[in-house]
Design a protein around this motif. Sequence first.
Motif, mmCIF file in Angstrom:
data_model
loop_
_atom_site.group_PDB
_atom_site.id
_atom_site.type_symbol
_atom_site.label_atom_id
_atom_site.label_comp_id
_atom_site.label_asym_id
_atom_site.label_seq_id
_atom_site.Cartn_x
_atom_site.Cartn_y
_atom_site.Cartn_z
ATOM 1 N N ASP A 1 0.798 -1.223 0.000
ATOM 2 C CA ASP A 1 0.000 0.000 0.000
ATOM 3 C C ASP A 1 0.830 1.272 0.000
ATOM 4 O OD1 ASP A 1 0.897 -0.488 2.575
ATOM 5 O OD2 ASP A 1 -0.905 0.306 3.538
ATOM 6 N N GLN A 2 2.164 1.152 0.171
ATOM 7 C CA GLN A 2 3.046 2.325 0.152
ATOM 8 C C GLN A 2 4.037 2.294 -0.998
ATOM 9 O OE1 GLN A 2 4.942 2.736 4.007
ATOM 10 N NE2 GLN A 2 3.044 2.234 5.079
ATOM 11 N N ASN A 3 4.007 1.226 -1.776
ATOM 12 C CA ASN A 3 4.982 1.042 -2.843
ATOM 13 C C ASN A 3 4.409 1.490 -4.189
ATOM 14 O OD1 ASN A 3 6.858 0.124 -4.719
ATOM 15 N ND2 ASN A 3 7.291 -1.758 -3.596
ATOM 16 N N PRO A 4 4.927 2.578 -4.799
ATOM 17 C CA PRO A 4 4.382 3.062 -6.077
ATOM 18 C C PRO A 4 4.628 2.098 -7.231
ATOM 19 C CG PRO A 4 6.393 4.244 -5.529
ATOM 20 C CD PRO A 4 6.059 3.394 -4.332
ATOM 21 N N ASN A 5 5.542 1.143 -7.064
ATOM 22 C CA ASN A 5 5.821 0.171 -8.116
ATOM 23 C C ASN A 5 5.023 -1.116 -7.956
ATOM 24 O OD1 ASN A 5 7.806 1.770 -9.437
ATOM 25 N ND2 ASN A 5 9.209 1.288 -7.776
ATOM 26 N N TYR A 6 4.183 -1.179 -6.931
ATOM 27 C CA TYR A 6 3.384 -2.384 -6.703
ATOM 28 C C TYR A 6 2.088 -2.282 -7.493
ATOM 29 C CZ TYR A 6 0.870 -6.113 -4.354
ATOM 30 O OH TYR A 6 0.158 -7.259 -4.095
ATOM 31 N N ARG A 7 1.941 -3.138 -8.498
ATOM 32 C CA ARG A 7 0.760 -3.088 -9.355
ATOM 33 C C ARG A 7 0.195 -4.486 -9.553
ATOM 34 N NH1 ARG A 7 2.762 -0.624 -14.740
ATOM 35 N NH2 ARG A 7 4.430 -2.109 -14.309
ATOM 36 N N LEU A 8 -1.109 -4.547 -9.769
ATOM 37 C CA LEU A 8 -1.775 -5.785 -10.127
ATOM 38 C C LEU A 8 -2.185 -5.698 -11.593
ATOM 39 C CD1 LEU A 8 -3.984 -6.195 -6.922
ATOM 40 C CD2 LEU A 8 -1.734 -7.181 -7.376
ATOM 41 N N ASN A 9 -2.645 -6.813 -12.141
ATOM 42 C CA ASN A 9 -3.065 -6.810 -13.545
ATOM 43 C C ASN A 9 -4.315 -5.968 -13.740
ATOM 44 O OD1 ASN A 9 -2.149 -10.239 -13.557
ATOM 45 N ND2 ASN A 9 -0.990 -8.594 -14.492
ATOM 46 N N THR A 10 -4.410 -5.349 -14.903
ATOM 47 C CA THR A 10 -5.571 -4.521 -15.227
ATOM 48 C C THR A 10 -6.826 -5.383 -15.324
ATOM 49 O OG1 THR A 10 -4.178 -2.987 -16.455
ATOM 50 C CG2 THR A 10 -6.531 -2.938 -16.933
ATOM 51 N N SER A 11 -7.873 -4.923 -14.676
ATOM 52 C CA SER A 11 -9.160 -5.604 -14.700
ATOM 53 C C SER A 11 -10.240 -4.567 -14.394
ATOM 54 C CB SER A 11 -9.179 -6.726 -13.658
ATOM 55 O OG SER A 11 -10.369 -7.469 -13.738
ATOM 56 N N LEU A 12 -11.468 -4.867 -14.786
ATOM 57 C CA LEU A 12 -12.575 -3.948 -14.518
ATOM 58 C C LEU A 12 -13.743 -4.732 -13.942
ATOM 59 C CD1 LEU A 12 -13.764 -1.029 -14.913
ATOM 60 C CD2 LEU A 12 -14.684 -1.875 -17.079
ATOM 61 N N LEU A 13 -14.319 -4.232 -12.858
ATOM 62 C CA LEU A 13 -15.529 -4.811 -12.283
ATOM 63 C C LEU A 13 -16.665 -3.817 -12.481
ATOM 64 C CD1 LEU A 13 -16.996 -6.995 -10.618
ATOM 65 C CD2 LEU A 13 -16.331 -5.708 -8.571
ATOM 66 N N ILE A 14 -17.707 -4.252 -13.178
ATOM 67 C CA ILE A 14 -18.866 -3.412 -13.460
ATOM 68 C C ILE A 14 -20.004 -3.830 -12.528
ATOM 69 C CG2 ILE A 14 -20.566 -2.736 -15.199
ATOM 70 C CD1 ILE A 14 -18.405 -3.680 -17.299
ATOM 71 N N ASP A 15 -20.539 -2.885 -11.787
ATOM 72 C CA ASP A 15 -21.716 -3.102 -10.951
ATOM 73 C C ASP A 15 -22.901 -2.555 -11.747
ATOM 74 O OD1 ASP A 15 -23.777 -3.086 -9.127
ATOM 75 O OD2 ASP A 15 -22.688 -1.989 -7.578
ATOM 76 N N TYR A 16 -23.661 -3.458 -12.370
ATOM 77 C CA TYR A 16 -24.769 -3.049 -13.230
ATOM 78 C C TYR A 16 -26.087 -3.238 -12.490
ATOM 79 C CZ TYR A 16 -28.105 -3.132 -17.111
ATOM 80 O OH TYR A 16 -29.180 -2.888 -17.928
ATOM 81 N N CYS A 17 -26.800 -2.140 -12.268
ATOM 82 C CA CYS A 17 -28.071 -2.174 -11.560
ATOM 83 C C CYS A 17 -29.226 -2.219 -12.565
ATOM 84 C CB CYS A 17 -28.203 -0.951 -10.650
ATOM 85 S SG CYS A 17 -29.696 -0.987 -9.634
ATOM 86 N N HIS A 18 -29.990 -3.288 -12.524
ATOM 87 C CA HIS A 18 -31.146 -3.431 -13.411
ATOM 88 C C HIS A 18 -32.278 -2.516 -12.959
ATOM 89 C CE1 HIS A 18 -30.029 -7.076 -15.848
ATOM 90 N NE2 HIS A 18 -29.096 -7.098 -14.920
ATOM 91 N N ASP A 19 -33.279 -2.367 -13.817
ATOM 92 C CA ASP A 19 -34.416 -1.491 -13.509
ATOM 93 C C ASP A 19 -35.155 -1.923 -12.244
ATOM 94 O OD1 ASP A 19 -33.903 0.098 -15.712
ATOM 95 O OD2 ASP A 19 -35.240 -1.035 -17.034
ATOM 96 N N ASP A 20 -35.119 -3.232 -11.943
ATOM 97 C CA ASP A 20 -35.827 -3.718 -10.748
ATOM 98 C C ASP A 20 -34.979 -3.586 -9.479
ATOM 99 O OD1 ASP A 20 -33.933 -5.702 -11.037
ATOM 100 O OD2 ASP A 20 -35.371 -7.338 -11.305
ATOM 101 N N GLY A 21 -33.775 -2.992 -9.604
ATOM 102 C CA GLY A 21 -32.927 -2.764 -8.440
ATOM 103 C C GLY A 21 -31.932 -3.866 -8.145
ATOM 104 N N THR A 22 -31.999 -4.979 -8.881
ATOM 105 C CA THR A 22 -31.031 -6.052 -8.649
ATOM 106 C C THR A 22 -29.690 -5.685 -9.287
ATOM 107 O OG1 THR A 22 -31.715 -7.242 -10.647
ATOM 108 C CG2 THR A 22 -32.799 -7.851 -8.581
ATOM 109 N N HIS A 23 -28.608 -6.080 -8.624
ATOM 110 C CA HIS A 23 -27.261 -5.788 -9.101
ATOM 111 C C HIS A 23 -26.652 -7.023 -9.746
ATOM 112 C CE1 HIS A 23 -26.489 -1.798 -7.164
ATOM 113 N NE2 HIS A 23 -27.572 -2.186 -6.509
ATOM 114 N N LYS A 24 -25.962 -6.810 -10.856
ATOM 115 C CA LYS A 24 -25.177 -7.856 -11.505
ATOM 116 C C LYS A 24 -23.744 -7.357 -11.603
ATOM 117 C CE LYS A 24 -28.462 -10.842 -12.350
ATOM 118 N NZ LYS A 24 -28.462 -12.182 -11.743
#
Length: 200
Positions: free
Chosen positions: A8-31
Amino acid sequence: MGLSLPPDQNPNYRLNTSLLIDYCHDDGTHKYILIDVGKTFREQVLRWFVHHKVPSADSIILTHEHADAVLGLDEVWVVQPRNDRNEIHQIPIFLTQVTMDSVVRRFPYLVEQKPEDGDEDAQAAKIDWKIIEEDVDKPFVASGLEFVPLAVMHGEGYICLGFLFGRRARVEYLSDVSRFLPKTEHGKKTFFVHNLCSDN
């Protein structure tokens, strides 16, 4: 700096690129939809899924077949939805045929849907492999959200996918790009103009 600082203090510490999408449907359920599961996927899950209270992933999309995008496939079972009897639900994974061919070579036990080395006590992910097209004219739907593939060059002679998605606001996600292909540039402009003229 090397290993002298904690992550958490190392500027050279990186993980692989990834994206998490929180998609909320019209009925309020999350995917929850993941794009890419690279070789640091397990650490990312332990770090961020708990922190953001993400219960599981409902779909996974892969941009290409390099290690930084697929080597976490062996750990997918950790984020799969489960029923009240703790049984794993099948998860769709969207990928190109080129990426699928690579997955078959690297993870035959995931494609065959059985534990590695015949270990019946081991967990094996239950996956529904879905082949997508490298064509901006052929969108697909993952967990109720439409994605438009955007083919880009990732080094000369190698195509990687980015994606355009979103209903009210359009998001363009590109993880590994060295050069845009003409059809992708044209597709981006078309969707942008359509979005400006749309009420959605």
